[in-house]
Write a protein that holds these residues in place. Structure first.
Motif, mmCIF file in Angstrom:
data_model
loop_
_atom_site.group_PDB
_atom_site.id
_atom_site.type_symbol
_atom_site.label_atom_id
_atom_site.label_comp_id
_atom_site.label_asym_id
_atom_site.label_seq_id
_atom_site.Cartn_x
_atom_site.Cartn_y
_atom_site.Cartn_z
ATOM 1 N N ALA A 204 12.653 53.995 79.103
ATOM 2 C CA ALA A 204 11.879 54.694 78.070
ATOM 3 C C ALA A 204 11.503 53.768 76.914
ATOM 4 O O ALA A 204 10.402 53.855 76.363
ATOM 5 C CB ALA A 204 12.666 55.889 77.557
ATOM 6 N N LEU A 205 12.415 52.846 76.560
ATOM 7 C CA LEU A 205 12.134 51.922 75.449
ATOM 8 C C LEU A 205 10.953 51.010 75.772
ATOM 9 O O LEU A 205 10.096 50.763 74.928
ATOM 10 C CB LEU A 205 13.368 51.048 75.161
ATOM 11 C CG LEU A 205 14.423 51.647 74.232
ATOM 12 C CD1 LEU A 205 15.639 50.727 74.184
ATOM 13 C CD2 LEU A 205 13.863 51.831 72.824
ATOM 14 N N VAL A 206 10.928 50.507 76.996
ATOM 15 C CA VAL A 206 9.831 49.622 77.418
ATOM 16 C C VAL A 206 8.523 50.404 77.435
ATOM 17 O O VAL A 206 7.491 49.926 76.948
ATOM 18 C CB VAL A 206 10.117 49.022 78.818
ATOM 19 C CG1 VAL A 206 8.922 48.225 79.329
ATOM 20 C CG2 VAL A 206 11.358 48.143 78.767
ATOM 21 N N ARG A 207 8.565 51.616 77.983
ATOM 22 C CA ARG A 207 7.374 52.472 78.026
ATOM 23 C C ARG A 207 6.836 52.712 76.618
ATOM 24 O O ARG A 207 5.651 52.588 76.345
ATOM 25 C CB ARG A 207 7.736 53.834 78.638
ATOM 26 C CG ARG A 207 7.381 53.983 80.072
ATOM 27 C CD ARG A 207 7.345 55.394 80.591
ATOM 28 N NE ARG A 207 8.108 56.395 79.918
ATOM 29 C CZ ARG A 207 9.332 56.783 80.258
ATOM 30 N NH1 ARG A 207 9.972 56.165 81.237
ATOM 31 N NH2 ARG A 207 9.937 57.760 79.616
ATOM 32 N N GLY A 208 7.760 53.058 75.722
ATOM 33 C CA GLY A 208 7.373 53.343 74.341
ATOM 34 C C GLY A 208 6.761 52.127 73.659
ATOM 35 O O GLY A 208 5.760 52.235 72.942
ATOM 36 N N ALA A 209 7.356 50.949 73.899
ATOM 37 C CA ALA A 209 6.849 49.717 73.278
ATOM 38 C C ALA A 209 5.456 49.375 73.807
ATOM 39 O O ALA A 209 4.555 49.015 73.046
ATOM 40 C CB ALA A 209 7.815 48.565 73.555
ATOM 41 N N LEU A 210 5.281 49.505 75.135
ATOM 42 C CA LEU A 210 3.967 49.237 75.731
ATOM 43 C C LEU A 210 2.924 50.205 75.177
ATOM 44 O O LEU A 210 1.810 49.802 74.831
ATOM 45 C CB LEU A 210 4.029 49.386 77.259
ATOM 46 C CG LEU A 210 4.550 48.212 78.075
ATOM 47 C CD1 LEU A 210 4.643 48.598 79.545
ATOM 48 C CD2 LEU A 210 3.646 46.988 77.938
ATOM 49 N N ALA A 211 3.300 51.476 75.102
ATOM 50 C CA ALA A 211 2.372 52.501 74.589
ATOM 51 C C ALA A 211 1.962 52.189 73.160
ATOM 52 O O ALA A 211 0.777 52.226 72.812
ATOM 53 C CB ALA A 211 3.021 53.888 74.666
ATOM 54 N N ALA A 212 2.950 51.835 72.320
ATOM 55 C CA ALA A 212 2.666 51.535 70.910
ATOM 56 C C ALA A 212 1.716 50.350 70.780
ATOM 57 O O ALA A 212 0.773 50.377 69.982
ATOM 58 C CB ALA A 212 3.972 51.267 70.163
ATOM 59 N N LEU A 213 1.945 49.308 71.572
ATOM 60 C CA LEU A 213 1.088 48.114 71.520
ATOM 61 C C LEU A 213 -0.336 48.425 71.989
ATOM 62 O O LEU A 213 -1.307 48.032 71.340
ATOM 63 C CB LEU A 213 1.667 47.011 72.414
ATOM 64 C CG LEU A 213 2.877 46.242 71.883
ATOM 65 C CD1 LEU A 213 3.428 45.333 72.975
ATOM 66 C CD2 LEU A 213 2.499 45.410 70.657
ATOM 67 N N LEU A 214 -0.436 49.119 73.114
ATOM 68 C CA LEU A 214 -1.754 49.342 73.702
ATOM 69 C C LEU A 214 -2.569 50.373 72.929
ATOM 70 O O LEU A 214 -3.797 50.309 72.892
ATOM 71 C CB LEU A 214 -1.610 49.737 75.180
ATOM 72 C CG LEU A 214 -1.051 48.619 76.074
ATOM 73 C CD1 LEU A 214 -0.696 49.136 77.457
ATOM 74 C CD2 LEU A 214 -2.055 47.460 76.199
ATOM 75 N N GLU A 215 -1.891 51.325 72.289
ATOM 76 C CA GLU A 215 -2.599 52.340 71.492
ATOM 77 C C GLU A 215 -3.264 51.729 70.257
ATOM 78 O O GLU A 215 -4.116 52.341 69.630
ATOM 79 C CB GLU A 215 -1.636 53.465 71.057
ATOM 80 C CG GLU A 215 -1.320 54.473 72.156
ATOM 81 C CD GLU A 215 -2.412 55.529 72.368
ATOM 82 O OE1 GLU A 215 -3.533 55.345 71.871
ATOM 83 O OE2 GLU A 215 -2.144 56.540 73.031
ATOM 84 N N LEU A 216 -2.853 50.513 69.872
ATOM 85 C CA LEU A 216 -3.479 49.833 68.724
ATOM 86 C C LEU A 216 -4.912 49.393 69.055
ATOM 87 O O LEU A 216 -5.708 49.123 68.161
ATOM 88 C CB LEU A 216 -2.654 48.602 68.311
ATOM 89 C CG LEU A 216 -1.246 48.865 67.768
ATOM 90 C CD1 LEU A 216 -0.501 47.555 67.576
ATOM 91 C CD2 LEU A 216 -1.306 49.639 66.451
ATOM 92 N N GLU A 217 -5.207 49.329 70.337
ATOM 93 C CA GLU A 217 -6.549 48.928 70.776
ATOM 94 C C GLU A 217 -7.459 50.159 70.779
ATOM 95 O O GLU A 217 -7.137 51.160 71.418
ATOM 96 C CB GLU A 217 -6.490 48.321 72.192
ATOM 97 C CG GLU A 217 -5.503 47.175 72.343
ATOM 98 C CD GLU A 217 -6.007 45.898 71.675
ATOM 99 O OE1 GLU A 217 -7.237 45.711 71.577
ATOM 100 O OE2 GLU A 217 -5.156 45.080 71.256
ATOM 101 N N THR A 218 -8.587 50.078 70.084
ATOM 102 C CA THR A 218 -9.444 51.260 69.930
ATOM 103 C C THR A 218 -10.083 51.733 71.232
ATOM 104 O O THR A 218 -10.456 52.894 71.356
ATOM 105 C CB THR A 218 -10.572 50.976 68.902
ATOM 106 O OG1 THR A 218 -11.252 49.783 69.306
ATOM 107 C CG2 THR A 218 -9.998 50.776 67.508
#
Length: 204
Positions: A14-28
Motif C-alpha cells: 500500500a505504501l508503494v502504491r500510495g507513493a506512486l499515486a502521489a507522484l503521478l497525480e502531480l502530472e496534469t
C-alpha cells in the motif's frame, strides 16, 4: 485539452502504491482511476474504470504482474501494461515482453522519467529500462525448457522428489531427469542452487 491518461496501479504494498499515486497525480495529464493490491483484481478494475495504462508490480498475490500483462493483452488490449518493479531481472524483462507488456522500468526510476514512460506507453510505444535491456541481451534466453522450469519452481519450495512428482503428476524418474538437466544447464552445484540461479535470472 485532451483527456488525461487514465492509470491503474497494481502493487501489493500500500505504501508503494500510495507513493506512486502521489507522484503521478502531480502530472496534469495523468489521473489515477484505480488502485489494487492483487493481480487477480486488475482485469475487472481496468474494465470498470476504462484505464488506459496499468502499472503492474511483478510479485503480487492472486496473479503476478507478468501473468496479468498477458491477460490484459488478450482480454483488454486497449489497456496497456507497464511493469514497474524492484526486481530488475533480465529474464523478467524478456517474459514481460513475450506476455505483451508495453514497458518495463524499475521502481527507483525518477518520477519525471516514470511519467514520461507512462505517456509513451499510452501512445502505443515500447519503453524498456536501457540498462536492463542491455543485460537481457547479454544474458540470453532461458536455457530451461518449460517443464524443467516448472520442476525447479516446485523444487525451490523444498519438497522431496516424490512430492514434486505428485505435485506435477510426473514419475520420480522424470523429475530426477528434469532436475539433472536443469542443474547441468545452470552450472549449479545442486537443485537448490539451480533454483536460486534460475530465480535470480527471472527464468522461473
Amino acid at each position: 485539452m485532451s483527456e488525461p491518461i487514465r492509470l491503474l496501479l497494481a502493487d501489493d504494498q500500500a505504501l508503494v502504491r500510495g507513493a506512486l499515486a502521489a507522484l503521478l497525480e502531480l502530472e496534469t495529464d495523468l489521473t489515477i482511476v484505480a488502485q489494487v493490491g492483487r493481480g487477480d483484481e486488475v482485469l475487472d478494475a481496468a474494465r470498470e474504470t476504462n484505464a488506459h495504462v496499468a502499472l503492474l508490480d511483478v510479485e503480487m498475490p492472486g496473479a503476478d504482474g507478468l501473468t496479468v500483462a498477458g491477460i490484459l493483452h488478450r482480454e483488454l488490449p486497449q489497456c496497456r501494461s507497464l511493469i514497474v518493479t524492484t526486481f530488475g531481472r533480465p529474464g523478467y524483462l524478456r517474459r514481460a515482453m513475450e506476455a505483451g507488456a508495453s514497458g518495463f522500468v524499475v521502481k527507483d526510476t525518477p518520477a519525471a522519467q516514470l511519467a514520461d514512460a507512462v505517456r509513451r506507453v499510452a501512445q502505443g510505444l515500447r519503453v524498456v529500462d536501457p540498462a536492463l535491456a542491455a543485460e537481457s541481451l547479454a544474458s540470453g534466453v532461458s536455457p530451461l525448457t518449460q517443464r524443467e522450469a516448472e520442476v525447479l519452481r516446485v523444487a525451490a519450495l523444498g519438497g522431496t522428489v516424490g512430492e514434486i512428482a505428485r505435485e506435477l503428476h510426473l514419475s520420480q524418474g522424470t523429475v530426477r531427469n528434469h532436475l539433472s538437466a536443469a542443474i547441468g544447464k545452470t552450472g549449479a552445484r545442486n537443485r537448490a542452487d539451480a533454483a536460486a540461479q534460475a530465480a535470480a535470472n527471472g527464468w522461473l
